[in-house]
Scaffold this motif. Structure first.
Motif, PDB file in Angstrom:
ATOM      1  N   ILE A 109      -8.535  55.967  67.394  1.00  5.02           N
ATOM      2  CA  ILE A 109      -8.296  56.353  68.789  1.00  5.02           C
ATOM      3  C   ILE A 109      -7.173  55.466  69.321  1.00  5.02           C
ATOM      4  O   ILE A 109      -7.278  54.235  69.302  1.00  5.02           O
ATOM      5  N   LYS A 110      -6.113  56.105  69.797  1.00  2.00           N
ATOM      6  CA  LYS A 110      -5.020  55.379  70.438  1.00  2.00           C
ATOM      7  C   LYS A 110      -5.013  55.776  71.904  1.00  2.00           C
ATOM      8  O   LYS A 110      -4.882  56.960  72.232  1.00  2.00           O
ATOM      9  N   ALA A 111      -5.200  54.792  72.781  1.00  2.00           N
ATOM     10  CA  ALA A 111      -5.319  55.135  74.201  1.00  2.00           C
ATOM     11  C   ALA A 111      -4.919  53.952  75.066  1.00  2.00           C
ATOM     12  O   ALA A 111      -4.939  52.788  74.638  1.00  2.00           O
ATOM     13  N   GLU A 112      -4.598  54.289  76.305  1.00  2.00           N
ATOM     14  CA  GLU A 112      -4.324  53.258  77.301  1.00  2.00           C
ATOM     15  C   GLU A 112      -5.640  52.579  77.676  1.00  2.00           C
ATOM     16  O   GLU A 112      -6.716  53.175  77.574  1.00  2.00           O
ATOM     17  N   VAL A 113      -5.538  51.358  78.130  1.00  2.00           N
ATOM     18  CA  VAL A 113      -6.709  50.536  78.436  1.00  2.00           C
ATOM     19  C   VAL A 113      -6.885  50.401  79.947  1.00  2.00           C
ATOM     20  O   VAL A 113      -5.908  50.222  80.682  1.00  2.00           O
ATOM     21  N   LEU A 114      -8.140  50.473  80.374  1.00  2.00           N
ATOM     22  CA  LEU A 114      -8.525  50.103  81.741  1.00  2.00           C
ATOM     23  C   LEU A 114      -9.413  48.873  81.639  1.00  2.00           C
ATOM     24  O   LEU A 114     -10.458  48.915  80.976  1.00  2.00           O
ATOM     25  N   VAL A 115      -9.015  47.777  82.268  1.00  2.00           N
ATOM     26  CA  VAL A 115      -9.801  46.537  82.226  1.00  2.00           C
ATOM     27  C   VAL A 115     -10.578  46.398  83.533  1.00  2.00           C
ATOM     28  O   VAL A 115     -10.001  46.467  84.620  1.00  2.00           O
ATOM     29  N   VAL A 116     -11.891  46.205  83.411  1.00  2.00           N
ATOM     30  CA  VAL A 116     -12.746  45.993  84.586  1.00  2.00           C
ATOM     31  C   VAL A 116     -13.612  44.768  84.343  1.00  2.00           C
ATOM     32  O   VAL A 116     -13.809  44.341  83.207  1.00  2.00           O
ATOM     33  N   GLN A 117     -14.172  44.233  85.424  1.00  2.00           N
ATOM     34  CA  GLN A 117     -15.006  43.041  85.307  1.00  2.00           C
ATOM     35  C   GLN A 117     -16.470  43.303  85.604  1.00  2.00           C
ATOM     36  O   GLN A 117     -17.281  42.383  85.499  1.00  2.00           O
ATOM     37  N   SER A 118     -16.808  44.521  85.966  1.00  2.00           N
ATOM     38  CA  SER A 118     -18.203  44.815  86.285  1.00  2.00           C
ATOM     39  C   SER A 118     -18.434  46.316  86.254  1.00  2.00           C
ATOM     40  O   SER A 118     -17.484  47.116  86.301  1.00  2.00           O
ATOM     41  N   PHE A 119     -19.704  46.700  86.213  1.00  2.00           N
ATOM     42  CA  PHE A 119     -20.056  48.110  86.319  1.00  2.00           C
ATOM     43  C   PHE A 119     -19.633  48.656  87.686  1.00  2.00           C
ATOM     44  O   PHE A 119     -19.211  49.804  87.805  1.00  2.00           O
ATOM     45  N   GLU A 120     -19.752  47.839  88.705  1.00  2.00           N
ATOM     46  CA  GLU A 120     -19.380  48.264  90.048  1.00  2.00           C
ATOM     47  C   GLU A 120     -17.889  48.590  90.122  1.00  2.00           C
ATOM     48  O   GLU A 120     -17.485  49.597  90.723  1.00  2.00           O
ATOM     49  N   GLU A 121     -17.054  47.746  89.508  1.00  2.00           N
ATOM     50  CA  GLU A 121     -15.621  48.021  89.495  1.00  2.00           C
ATOM     51  C   GLU A 121     -15.327  49.299  88.720  1.00  2.00           C
ATOM     52  O   GLU A 121     -14.462  50.100  89.108  1.00  2.00           O
TER      53      GLU A 121
END
Length: 490
Positions: free
Chosen positions: A163-175
């Motif tokens: 899988i080649k994909a852009e990344v989304l970085v989050v710090q919590s489930f809420e974010e």
């Protein structure tokens, strides 16, 4: 270590912090067979006896407790549990559920404990069989970098091309929920801060399903540890019913924070993830059981335990080779001293604990008809570092007895009786009201090495294991030989 199938094991080692257990009243009575004390004809219940009488009875075991401690810490058995663990882990290696190595480990322990003169048998169970396969991850943008990963237990694999994909970085489930529209067709990277294992492990357990709900194609989760030297941690994860199953793996703290910094600068991150992970049909396996039969009430049991399986990295020396070895060593120490308690001492080396206590649950289902005869269940599954006390769940009356028992450990300075015995494998018994105890050690480093390539014999210390073995043997023997079973409130 820690529930799958039902409730992810991951959280289970802490699930008892809110549980108040009880225990039942029963029969028997103290004195070790080599002593001259007479056995009384009628057994009474501890709740009907004066606290001073109970204290005096337990104090009568001071000499035998010292014999056990001296043998384990200073005598001929010194460092034996460590040597046994080293030979076992060096010979077998890691032992993931369903693997050939786990089969070899069970055969090894059956033979070794039989040669030790114990009564040993195997009890069949069916266990999960997840296979990691080859796996890799690389960051393609904003720069090229290989990412150290460990796929999570029960994860599905990627397509063969990855899988080649852009990344989304989050710090919590809420974010993640706030940014749900950004997650579609992305690889979600969780860079959650480490608070405690019990709290933070939720990201490993549920991260894949939570990300899949908002359209992500895979997840990479910051390893559940307070400390890292670029080492990823594996463990079990729990797909939610009715939610698409997407590949999931842990990455290192360092790489999670690196991608977070890129994201904070507004830089586009692209990752290629390849995983061959798959789940095969359930495998045949065994719980390994060794006993010293009780001389008066062999049907009544004090159960000691650790789990024999591990993850497929490192040697599984800490999690939970040490717990398994001291549970064997406790019986060896008692046998070597020519002691035979009033009740049966039974060591169970569980299988498939890492998959959620699977072997232990099947053991409970098979033996729960004998619930009233299980006096105490004990589990060591948080390392065998320097012992600091015993954790215990039980009725007030049982706790008073155990407070006296741990006083016998004064020679090794481990007389603390703490609240809340815990352990994935003994939890069904505790929930049913059986008294439960777990080993509390100086475990500040435990989650540094937990479920990593770093879980090797290098983490272990022979003197610490001597002390853990002594504690385990003294508590098990004395409780098994007391006049009465530990009281249960229901």
């Amino acid at each position: 270590m820690a529930w799958e199938g039902r409730l992810p094991f991951l959280l289970s080692i802490f699930m008892f912090l809110s549980m108040l257990s009880s225990l039942s009243d029963c029969h028997p009575h103290p004195a070790w067979p080599v002593s001259s004390r007479a056995v009384t004809a009628a057994a009474t219940n501890y709740t009907a006896r004066k606290a001073s009488d109970v204290a005096a009875e337990v104090a009568g075991y001071a000499d035998v407790a010292k014999q056990i401690i001296d043998l384990a810490v200073f005598g001929a058995a010194q460092n034996r549990s460590y040597r046994r663990l080293a030979d076992f882990t060096d010979t077998i290696g890691n032992r993931v559920s369903g693997s050939h190595n786990l089969d070899l480990a069970i055969k090894y322990m059956h033979n070794a404990m039989t040669q030790d003169g114990l009564d040993v048998h195997l009890e069949p169970v069916k266990i999960p069989h997840w296979v990691r396969g080859k796996e890799s991850a690389e960051m393609i943008a904003p720069r090229a970098k290989n990412l150290a990963i460990l796929g999570l237990g029960s994860s599905v694999g990627t397509p063969p091309e990855g899988i080649k994909a852009e990344v989304l970085v989050v710090q919590s489930f809420e974010e993640l929920k706030r940014r749900a529209s950004e997650a579609v067709d992305k690889i979600v990277v969780f860079n959650q801060p480490f608070v405690s294992y019990g709290e933070t492990v939720a990201y490993r357990a549920y991260g894949a399903s939570e990300a899949a709900k908002v359209g992500a194609v895979a997840t990479l989760i910051r390893s559940i540890t307070p400390f890292s030297i670029n080492s990823p941690h594996t463990g079990l994860q729990d797909y939610q019913d009715g939610v698409k199953r997407i590949p999931t793996a842990c990455i290192t703290i360092e790489d999670a924070e690196l991608m977070w910094r890129f994201a904070q600068r507004g830089q586009k991150i692209v990752v290629r993830l390849t995983m061959e992970a798959k789940t095969l049909p359930d495998a045949d396996s065994f719980n390994t059981v060794a006993e010293i039969k009780g001389w008066q009430h062999p049907e009544q049991v004090v159960l000691l335990s650790g789990h024999l399986d591990s993850w497929d990295v490192g040697q599984g020396a800490m999690d939970d080779g040490g717990g398994a070895m001291i549970s064997w060593e406790a019986l060896s120490l008692i046998k070597d001293l020519g002691l035979r308690p009033r009740r049966t001492l039974r060591t169970v080396l569980w299988t498939a604990e890492e998959q959620g206590g699977v072997g232990a649950q099947q053991y409970y289902d098979l033996h729960k008809a004998n619930l009233s005869n299980i006096d105490l269940v004990m589990e060591s599954d948080l390392g065998t570092f320097t012992p600091v006390g015993l954790q215990f769940t039980g009725s007030d009356a049982a706790r008073k007895v155990m407070e006296e028992v741990v006083k016998l450990l004064a020679p090794i300075n481990t007389t603390k009786l703490e609240a809340h015995g815990e352990g994935t494998d003994i939890s069904p018994w505790m929930q049913a009201g059986v008294p439960g105890a777990s080993l509390h050690v100086a475990d500040s480093r435990y989650f540094w090495f937990h479920h990593t390539e770093g879980d090797t014999m290098t983490v272990q210390d022979p003197q610490d294991m001597n002390l853990c073995s002594a504690l385990w043997a003294v508590v098990a023997y004395v409780v098994a030989d007391l006049q009465d079973m530990l009281h249960r409130s229901c």
